[in-house]
Design a protein around this motif. Structure first.
Motif, PDB file in Angstrom:
ATOM      1  N   ARG A  38      19.374  36.514  -4.437  1.00 31.32           N
ATOM      2  CA  ARG A  38      18.018  36.503  -3.883  1.00 31.32           C
ATOM      3  C   ARG A  38      17.194  35.366  -4.513  1.00 31.32           C
ATOM      4  N   GLY A  39      17.360  35.182  -5.834  1.00 31.06           N
ATOM      5  CA  GLY A  39      16.637  34.112  -6.513  1.00 31.06           C
ATOM      6  C   GLY A  39      17.065  32.738  -6.028  1.00 31.06           C
ATOM      7  N   LEU A  40      18.368  32.553  -5.842  1.00 30.18           N
ATOM      8  CA  LEU A  40      18.887  31.269  -5.380  1.00 30.18           C
ATOM      9  C   LEU A  40      18.407  30.948  -3.966  1.00 30.18           C
ATOM     10  N   LEU A  41      18.202  31.970  -3.176  1.00 29.57           N
ATOM     11  CA  LEU A  41      17.741  31.777  -1.792  1.00 29.57           C
ATOM     12  C   LEU A  41      16.238  31.636  -1.683  1.00 29.57           C
ATOM     13  N   GLY A  42      15.578  31.686  -2.841  1.00 34.62           N
ATOM     14  CA  GLY A  42      14.129  31.540  -2.844  1.00 34.62           C
ATOM     15  C   GLY A  42      13.395  32.837  -2.517  1.00 34.62           C
ATOM     16  N   LEU A  43      14.104  33.953  -2.581  1.00 40.36           N
ATOM     17  CA  LEU A  43      13.484  35.246  -2.323  1.00 40.36           C
ATOM     18  C   LEU A  43      13.061  35.885  -3.639  1.00 40.36           C
ATOM     19  N   ALA A  44      12.113  36.761  -3.597  1.00 37.38           N
ATOM     20  CA  ALA A  44      11.687  37.479  -4.803  1.00 37.38           C
ATOM     21  C   ALA A  44      12.733  38.486  -5.195  1.00 37.38           C
ATOM     22  N   TYR A  45      12.788  38.805  -6.502  1.00 32.17           N
ATOM     23  CA  TYR A  45      13.689  39.853  -6.943  1.00 32.17           C
ATOM     24  C   TYR A  45      13.249  41.180  -6.322  1.00 32.17           C
ATOM     25  N   LEU A  46      14.152  42.149  -6.337  1.00 26.72           N
ATOM     26  CA  LEU A  46      13.817  43.463  -5.784  1.00 26.72           C
ATOM     27  C   LEU A  46      12.560  43.998  -6.452  1.00 26.72           C
ATOM     28  N   ASP A  47      11.661  44.496  -5.643  1.00 28.56           N
ATOM     29  CA  ASP A  47      10.395  44.998  -6.178  1.00 28.56           C
ATOM     30  C   ASP A  47      10.339  46.513  -6.033  1.00 28.56           C
TER      31      ASP A  47
END
Length: 204
Positions: free
Chosen positions: A195-204
């Motif tokens: 998720r981080g590599l794809l520019g997404l936020a970590y699970l919230d």
């Protein structure tokens, strides 16, 4: 945590119900596994003195259908689905709860260390939650190959409890944890990093 729990329960029920026939066959084959002599007779294991009931997994599926019909393939599926729901629901909810707790009450950032700690705690929780169902399911499904199979999961639970006590439902906790811990840590760690590599936020 509530949403994660519901998501885990639903995905666990669906996935484990579909896989129930394969797990049932695997359980039965393992319960009578042993060394076969030159005459094709088992000399070790629970089935010692008789030939193996199944040649392979496909043969096992065919013989179960011949004996019990298609319904026989889903013997124990309710218990198996409950196991899957418990495992997935507990895993997701405990991971989310632990991660939230660490971020709120410690100086750890939302990163790999937090993810690994949370997933390790998740493995402890899911193993503890699923062991009673696991013990019951294995005993119930493998009893089909015995002269007196259990009539239902409830009768299995009663017999296990009266014969062995409560401890039987946690027998095998350590091997199960050693199997689940690496899987849990790797799953959440890799997922969070992707998720981080794809520019997404970590699970919230």
């Amino acid at each position: 945590p509530g949403l994660m729990l519901v998501s885990g329960l639903m995905s666990g029920v669906c996935g484990y119900w579909l896989a129930s026939p394969l797990f049932m066959v695997k359980t039965q084959m393992h319960s009578v596994a042993g060394i076969v002599d030159g005459k094709g007779v088992l000399v070790t294991g629970a089935g010692a003195g008789s030939p193996p009931p199944y040649r392979n997994g496909i043969d096992a599926l065919k013989k179960v259908v011949e004996k019990d019909g298609l319904r026989g393939l889903w013997r124990g599926s309710v218990m198996f689905s409950a196991r899957g729901a418990t495992l997935s629901g507990t895993q997701l909810a405990s991971y989310d709860s632990t991660k939230t707790f660490l971020l709120r009450h410690s100086s750890l950032p939302d990163g790999p260390v937090t993810h690994c700690i949370s997933s390790f705690v998740s493995a402890i929780c899911l193993t503890t939650a699923v062991m009673p169902l696991d013990s019951t399911l294995v005993a119930y499904q493998s009893s089909r190959l015995t002269p007196t199979p259990y009539s239902s999961p409830l009768s299995t639970i009663r017999h296990l409890y009266t014969t062995h006590g409560l401890g039987i439902f946690m027998r095998g906790w350590s091997p199960m944890f050693l199997r689940m811990a690496p899987t849990s840590v790797a799953t959440f760690y890799i997922y969070e990093q992707i998720r981080g590599l794809l520019g997404l936020a970590y699970l919230d």
